[in-house]
Write an enzyme that holds these catalytic residues in place. Structure first.
Site, PDB file in Angstrom:
ATOM      1  N   LYS A  13     -13.383   0.840   4.304  1.00  0.00           N
ATOM      2  CA  LYS A  13     -12.490   1.992   4.324  1.00  0.00           C
ATOM      3  C   LYS A  13     -13.257   3.232   3.908  1.00  0.00           C
ATOM      4  CE  LYS A  13      -9.329   2.353   1.040  1.00  0.00           C
ATOM      5  NZ  LYS A  13      -9.767   3.358   0.054  1.00  0.00           N
ATOM      6  N   SER A  14     -12.905   4.340   4.529  1.00  0.00           N
ATOM      7  CA  SER A  14     -13.522   5.616   4.191  1.00  0.00           C
ATOM      8  C   SER A  14     -12.648   6.724   4.739  1.00  0.00           C
ATOM      9  CB  SER A  14     -14.931   5.724   4.779  1.00  0.00           C
ATOM     10  OG  SER A  14     -15.496   6.988   4.471  1.00  0.00           O
ATOM     11  N   LYS A  53     -17.973   6.790  11.206  1.00  0.00           N
ATOM     12  CA  LYS A  53     -18.867   6.572  12.353  1.00  0.00           C
ATOM     13  C   LYS A  53     -20.023   5.653  11.967  1.00  0.00           C
ATOM     14  CE  LYS A  53     -17.866  11.039  14.523  1.00  0.00           C
ATOM     15  NZ  LYS A  53     -18.394  12.389  14.863  1.00  0.00           N
ATOM     16  N   TYR A  87       0.826  -1.209   0.000  1.00  0.00           N
ATOM     17  CA  TYR A  87       0.000   0.000   0.000  1.00  0.00           C
ATOM     18  C   TYR A  87       0.860   1.258   0.000  1.00  0.00           C
ATOM     19  CZ  TYR A  87      -3.877  -3.113   1.400  1.00  0.00           C
ATOM     20  OH  TYR A  87      -4.811  -4.117   1.473  1.00  0.00           O
ATOM     21  N   ASN A 142      -6.468 -14.048   0.077  1.00  0.00           N
ATOM     22  CA  ASN A 142      -6.785 -14.412  -1.308  1.00  0.00           C
ATOM     23  C   ASN A 142      -6.496 -15.879  -1.620  1.00  0.00           C
ATOM     24  OD1 ASN A 142      -7.594 -11.698  -2.337  1.00  0.00           O
ATOM     25  ND2 ASN A 142      -5.472 -11.197  -1.768  1.00  0.00           N
ATOM     26  N   ASN A 146     -20.100   3.362   9.744  1.00  0.00           N
ATOM     27  CA  ASN A 146     -19.655   1.983   9.553  1.00  0.00           C
ATOM     28  C   ASN A 146     -19.412   1.246  10.868  1.00  0.00           C
ATOM     29  OD1 ASN A 146     -19.782   2.397   6.809  1.00  0.00           O
ATOM     30  ND2 ASN A 146     -17.579   2.641   6.520  1.00  0.00           N
TER      31      ASN A 146
END
Length: 311
Positions: free
Chosen positions: A252-253, A260, A48, A155, A262
């Site tokens: 994710k956000s 909040k 990432y 995965n 989520n």
């Protein structure tokens, strides 16, 4: 105010917060905000490219006394060009340095696909044959050392997980995979449950980076119907479906309001008559990882081989 985060217990005895924060393409300010809101499971990965930023946030919040290290559950992942046994401990050491912590709570093999050492991103010429057994033995050594409090995979298809279970000394604690109402992974769920492996779902709302994929989950007619009947958002319903199915979720956000929202999935549930409707949703896998398959250069000639038909 969101209810306290509940936990799933791993086969190590560790408690995994059942709503975590996915950090792909996330900036430090959003991650700091999430921890202040109440997130305690932070899902990282070396590929990432933001573990140094996250480490700065962790050092600040722990140093300020806002949160204790033992209150956090930090996951990271081994990238595909570090699968050689001698590279595995070096990769974790780099992650620990970047995150500015002494151990990770969970370390995952990111993909069952390997790249040549000199490659970062998968291109056909850089694909190489994976030796998951050897890589896993190196992961087991990290578990023995205490630098990875739990180890697992990501995965992995049912077949690949079964193959690993047949040779593993340390049973994987987690298999982190795509999972949401439009890709429910029922067979993999059943296998994981029978073997004591926790299934953790990434992209539980669909992929944030692919708007049309996100809409297929959040605008699904059944998800929408259930949300309207319960007075909840479609995102909350998708997340709550995951928890009631028995797996942790990693939304994710960057929006404080959405972060909040989520977390507000604990003091209510989807009634059985509505929950059964999810079995009628047509299934479609979004994360296909075509870059790890190539008919000439790849160990996996097709994506069907990569996923062992679970696609």
């Amino acid at each position: 105010m969101a209810a306290p985060i509940r936990f799933f217990e791993l086969n190590t005895g560790a408690k995994l917060p059942c709503v975590g924060l996915g950090t792909y393409a996330m900036v430090a300010t959003a991650i700091e905000q999430a921890i202040k809101i109440g997130y305690r499971h932070i899902d990282c990965a070396s590929i990432y490219g933001n573990e140094k930023e996250i480490g700065g946030v962790l050092k600040k919040l722990i140093g300020d006394g806002f949160v204790k290290r033992e209150e956090l559950f930090i996951t990271s992942k081994l990238w595909s060009n570090d699968h050689l046994p001698e590279d595995v401990p070096k990769a974790l050491e780099k992650t620990l340095q970047d995150l500015q912590i002494d151990y990770v709570d969970l370390y995952l093999i990111h993909w069952p696909a390997s790249l040549k050492k000199e490659s970062l991103m998968p291109t056909p010429e850089m694909l190489t044959k994976p030796d998951i057994t050897s890589t896993w033995k190196a992961m087991e050594a990290l578990y023995d050392s205490g630098k990875a409090r739990a180890i697992g995979v990501s995965n992995f298809s049912s077949k690949k997980l079964t193959d690993l279970l047949n040779v593993a000394r340390v049973t994987p604690a987690v298999n982190q995979v795509e999972c949401h109402p439009v890709w429910q992974q029922q067979g993999l769920h059943e296998l994981c449950k029978s073997k004591g492996v926790h299934l953790s779902g990434y992209s539980p709302l669909g992929s944030q980076s692919k708007g049309e994929v996100r809409l297929k989950v959040l605008q699904n007619p059944i998800v929408t119907e259930v949300a309207e009947k319960l007075g909840k958002t479609t995102a909350q319903v998708a997340l709550r479906w995951g928890l009631q199915t028995g797996h942790s979720v990693l939304p994710k956000s960057s929006s404080g309001a959405r972060l909040k929202e989520n977390l507000d999935v604990f003091d209510w549930s989807i009634p059985e008559d509505l929950f059964t409707k999810f079995s009628n949703i047509p299934q479609e896998k979004f994360c296909r990882a075509t870059e790890f398959a190539h008919e000439t250069h790849g160990f996996y000639k097709t994506i069907e081989e990569l996923w062992d038909g679970e696609i």
